[in-house]
Structures are given as C-alpha cells and as structure tokens.
Design a protein around this motif. Structure first.
Motif: not given
Ligand SMILES: [Zn+2]
Length: 296
Positions: A33-34, A37-40, A51, A61, A64-65, A68, A152
């Motif tokens: 879990e980032h 998030a990379r695409n946030f 990060n 997960n 949350k995605s 996001e 977060q």
C-alpha cells in the motif's frame, strides 16, 4: 514520539496488522500500500521522493483506491474559470486524462462533464423574475473526502507509533473529527483561519511536504491533552483540517468555532439566498504547514 522523514526514499514498513482495520495480515491478505498513491498525484511526482509504503489488507486497499480515483481527478481540476494554480505540464496532462477517464461519484458522469450548473430563479418583485446561474467545478462529497483523509491519517499515525520489533503501529483513541474542506480559492475562510491560529503552537509530530509539493500533511499534538490536530493538502488545491483524540477535548476546542461565512445574494421578503463566500489566503498568513521543515 516523533519521526524523521528520510527525504528522498520511501519509508517501508513490514507491518503485521492492517493500519486501517487492524486485521492480522498474512501472505493471503496482505497487499502493498502506497499511502500517497502513485496516481493520486501527477505522474512522476513521487520519483526520488519519500513516501510511506506499508502493508494493508486487500479490502482496505481497494476501498482507498476507489476513494482516490475521483477525488484526485477533482482535486487536479482547474477552478471554475479554467485556471490551474500550478501550470506544471504533468499536472495538466494528468488532469486532462483523469477528466476523461474518472467517473464522478456524485454526478455519475466523467469528471469533465461534471461541472454542476447552479441556476437560481427568484421572484425579485411582484411580476419580475430574476434568474442567475453559475457553474461550479466538479464537486466532491464531504463524506468521501473525510473518509480518505481519515485513512491517510491512520497510516501516518500508525507509522508515528510503529514498533519495528513487534511489527505493529497504533491507533488514536477517541474520535475523528473533520472540520471543513476548502478549495484553494477559499483557504482564507474564517474557519480555516481560527483552526490555524489555535493549533500553530501545538507540538509538531509531522509537518511534511511530499510528491514534489503535491501532498502536504501536518499532525500536531495538543500540549495538555490526548488530542491531535491535522491538516492535509492535495494537489495544491484541496485543504482539509480537523482533530482526532479525546472527544471531550475536541468538543471544547470547537465549541466557539464560527459557522462558515455565507454571503447573502438575494434578500427580499419572499426569498433569501446565501452562498458560501470564498476567501483566498495570502501566503504571508499561511501557517497551516508551518514550520516548513521535513519531519519534526
Ligand atoms: Zn484492512
């Protein structure tokens, strides 16, 4: 407890419990879990940056995605006049791509078609109708924004209290109390200002900027109670503030908080219409993420 940020590399936790729901993780349920998030944030903004990367259960997960997805699209969107605060080409291309591909959870349409037209018709005087309209950029539901904020913050709090030997972090006790979210054009509203003034001297636990400035977080500890203040900033646009901790303390803190300023646009014997009056914040008055150091 305070933590130092590593500056330019990820913080990697090999945690055994999900920071969001507490589930004991095993190889079958754990996912990477980032937390940012990379695409946030626009593409490439996390390259060479810190990060927080940990393990979370699959269900959290996915949830949350899902939050996001359209929240990042809306927070990257230009304002009602089509203006971007930050003319970064990666932001412009990410915003355009997301406007096509992300479905607004509020309108059920792609973000680019989710500008909401607000038409107000009023009887101005006997026999005289007045009507005016305005277009607002894609709106987000506060509940979704507050839910993503809570996730977060849970992840960062888990890290702040993380015990590497036990492979576990902790959760705050008490309540999660979001106060208000605001777009950049309204960061100077009276509620954000009173919040800023009240917590600026609390003990900083983490005051950090990440993703090349596209993510900011502040968590401060109340000097005399089990209570923390928090602030988040997403994509240079959306700010959300609130508290977590002892319910009684938070209640006392916010009891004299004013209502958000509303401007009266129509006021006659038959009709009264108010709209939220936006107030920008000048940089010199901005103490929300002060001091601007990394970890504290
Ligand atoms: Zn979970």
């Amino acid at each position: 407890m305070t933590r130092e940020l590593p500056g330019n590399r990820p913080i990697l936790l090999k945690n055994d419990t999900c920071p969001y729901c507490g589930l004991m993780l095993d190889e079958g349920t754990a996912t990477k879990e980032h937390v940012i998030a990379r695409n946030f944030v626009p593409r490439g903004k996390l390259d060479g940056q810190w990060n927080l990367i940990l393990r979370a259960c699959r269900a959290c997960n996915i949830r949350k995605s899902e939050l996001e997805d359209d929240i990042s699209a809306a927070s990257m969107h230009p304002d009602a006049w089509g203006r971007f605060h930050n003319p970064d080409p990666m932001l412009l291309s990410a915003a355009a791509r997301k406007a096509e591909n992300c479905i607004s959870r509020r309108t059920g349409k792609p973000i680019k078609e989710s500008f909401e037209k607000i038409q107000i018709d009023v009887d101005f005087a006997p026999g005289v109708k007045m009507s005016f309209g305005c277009t607002a950029p894609p709106q987000l539901s506060s509940e979704r924004v507050f839910e993503l904020s809570r996730l977060q913050l849970m992840a960062f709090f888990y890290w702040l209290t993380y015990n590497a030997a036990r492979k576990q972090g902790g959760w705050w006790l008490g309540e999660f109390v979001p106060i208000v979210e605001a777009p950049r054009s309204d960061w100077g509203n009276n509620l954000h200002r009173i919040f800023m003034d009240r917590v600026v001297d609390w003990h900083p636990r983490i005051i950090a900027t990440g993703a090349d400035g596209f993510f900011r977080i502040a968590i401060r500890r109340n000097p005399s109670a089990v209570c923390w203040s928090w602030a988040l900033e997403w994509n240079h646009n959306l700010r959300i503030v609130g508290f977590f901790g002892e319910g009684e303390t938070v209640e006392k803190l916010i009891q004299d908080f004013p209502a958000i300023h509303m401007a009266t646009v129509v006021d006659n014997p038959n009709e009264r219409i108010t709209v939220r009056e936006e107030k920008a914040l000048e940089e010199k008055d901005d103490k929300l993420f002060w001091p601007k150091s990394g970890g504290a």
